[in-house]
Design an enzyme around this catalytic site. Structure first.
Site, short mmCIF file in Angstrom:
data_model
loop_
_atom_site.label_atom_id
_atom_site.label_comp_id
_atom_site.label_asym_id
_atom_site.label_seq_id
_atom_site.Cartn_x
_atom_site.Cartn_y
_atom_site.Cartn_z
N SER A 184 -0.12 5.60 -1.72
CA SER A 184 -0.90 6.70 -1.17
C SER A 184 -0.78 6.72 0.35
CB SER A 184 -2.37 6.60 -1.57
OG SER A 184 -2.97 5.46 -0.98
N GLY A 185 -1.22 7.82 0.94
CA GLY A 185 -1.36 7.92 2.38
C GLY A 185 -0.11 7.61 3.17
N LEU A 186 -0.29 6.88 4.24
CA LEU A 186 0.81 6.54 5.15
C LEU A 186 1.91 5.78 4.42
CD1 LEU A 186 1.95 6.36 8.07
CD2 LEU A 186 0.60 4.25 8.32
N GLY A 187 1.53 4.82 3.58
CA GLY A 187 2.53 4.02 2.89
C GLY A 187 3.43 4.85 2.01
N SER A 191 -4.73 -1.01 14.25
CA SER A 191 -5.59 0.10 14.64
C SER A 191 -6.00 -0.09 16.09
CB SER A 191 -6.83 0.15 13.76
OG SER A 191 -7.77 1.09 14.24
N TYR A 219 -14.16 -3.69 9.80
CA TYR A 219 -12.82 -3.13 9.91
C TYR A 219 -12.22 -3.47 11.27
CZ TYR A 219 -9.17 0.41 10.42
OH TYR A 219 -7.97 1.06 10.66
N GLY A 225 0.82 -1.21 0.00
CA GLY A 225 0.00 0.00 0.00
C GLY A 225 0.85 1.26 0.00
N ALA A 226 1.86 1.28 -0.88
CA ALA A 226 2.84 2.38 -0.85
C ALA A 226 2.48 3.55 -1.75
CB ALA A 226 4.22 1.83 -1.26
#
Length: 268
Positions: A11-14, A139, A162, A8-9
Site C-alpha cells: 500500500s501507499g508509498l511502498g 520522517s 512515532y 510495506g509494499a
C-alpha cells in the site's frame, strides 16, 4: 539490474515504489503483512513484465522479522538494495498505547526495531554484494527518546511515539554508516514528503499535503541512482540533502541508543 527488498509494499508509498522499480527493470522482493494482498501485488507487478517475489511477515514480531531476513538471504542471495519502508503512523486520534507481539511499544517496534533487526540479518549478504545500499524511510517529525523509558510506558502519546521512533531510525542510520565505512554498503535516511495521501496519514485525521509520487522520488533516487552510492550517513528531504534533528548526530546518544536497542532486541 538490482534485487531490491522493499518492506510495506502492499500500500501507499511502498506500492508506488515497487511498481516504479519493476518498470525500471529491477527485481523486486515485495514484503507485506497480509498474504492475499502480497500475492495480488506480485501478480500485478509480474503483469508489468517484471520480476517480483512476495514475502509475508508481521514486522511487529521480531521472530518473523528475523525469519524474513533469513529467507531473503537464502532464497535471494543477490539482494543489493534494502528499502526499510514499512511503518505505522500516529494512530487514530485518542487511541492509546499498543504493544507488539514481543510486548514493545508498537511504533517503536515496527518503525525502528524491525528495520534494525532486518538490516542486521541482511548485512552479511549486502556486504558480499557491495556496492549495495540501505534506504531507511524516516520522517521530519523527530523527537529524542527517554532512555529511562525507551519503551514509552509513561505519559504516552501516539504522535510522540512515532516521532521518537523516527529519531531513533535516523540516529541508527548515522551510527551504522560509520560502522560500514569502507565496506561498499551505503545507508541513508530520508523524509520522503510531508503528509502523503496514505491510509496512515488519513487514520491520524490529517488532510494529505502531498502524493505518494512526491515521496517516491527520493526513495527511488537513493535506491537506484548514484545519489545513494556516493552518499552514506546522510539525511535527505526528498532528493535534497538536509539535516535531521541535532540530537541524532550525538555520538554519546548513539551509545545509549545501541544499548537500549540491544536490550529490547534480546527480549522476545
Amino acid at each position: 539490474m538490482s534485487t531490491v527488498l522493499i518492506t510495506g509494499a502492499t500500500s501507499g508509498l511502498g506500492r508506488y515504489v515497487a511498481f516504479e522499480l519493476v518498470r525500471s527493470g529491477q527485481v523486486v522482493l515485495a514484503h507485506g503483512r497480509d498474504r492475499g494482498r502480497t500475492e495480488a501485488l506480485v501478480a500485478e507487478l509480474t503483469a508489468e513484465g517484471g520480476q517480483a517475489h512476495g514475502l509475508v511477515a508481521d514486522l511487529a514480531s521480531l521472530a518473523q522479522v528475523r525469519d524474513l531476513g533469513a529467507r531473503v538471504a537464502a532464497d535471494h542471495p543477490g539482494i543489493d538494495v534494502l528499502i526499510n519502508n514499512a511503518g505505522i503512523g500516529f494512530g487514530a486520534p485518542g487511541s492509546g498505547r499498543e504493544v507488539s507481539a514481543d510486548g514493545h511499544e508498537l511504533r517503536l517496534a515496527v518503525n525502528y526495531l524491525a528495520p534494525v533487526a532486518l538490516t542486521r540479518a541482511l548485512l552479511p549478504v549486502l556486504r558480499a554484494n557491495a556496492p549495495s545500499r540501505i534506504v531507511n524511510v524516516g520522517s521530519a517529525g523527530q523527537q529524542p527518546p527517554d532512555f529511562d523509558d525507551f519503551d514509552f510506558k509513561a505519559d504516552y502519546s501516539g504522535v510522540d511515539a512515532y516521532r521518537r521512533s523516527k529519531f531513533a531510525l535516523a540516529a541508527h542510520t548515522f551510527a551504522l554508516a560509520e560502522e560500514l565505512a569502507g565496506s561498499g554498503v551505503s545507508v541513508n535516511v530520508l523524509h520522503p514528503a510531508t503528509f502523503m495521501d496514505t491510509a496512515m496519514v488519513r487514520e491520524g485525521g490529517i488532510s494529505p499535503l502531498s502524493t505518494v509520487a512526491d515521496g517516491a522520488a527520493g526513495v527511488l533516487a537513493l535506491a537506484t541512482t548514484d545519489l545513494g552510492l556516493v552518499n552514506s550517513g546522510r539525511y535527505f528531504e526528498g532528493t535534497k540533502p538536509s539535516r535531521a534533528h541535532a540530537g541524532t548526530y550525538d555520538r554519546e546518544g548513539w551509545k545509549h541508543l545501541e544499548a537500549a536497542t540491544n536490550r529490547l532486541l534480546r527480549t522476545e
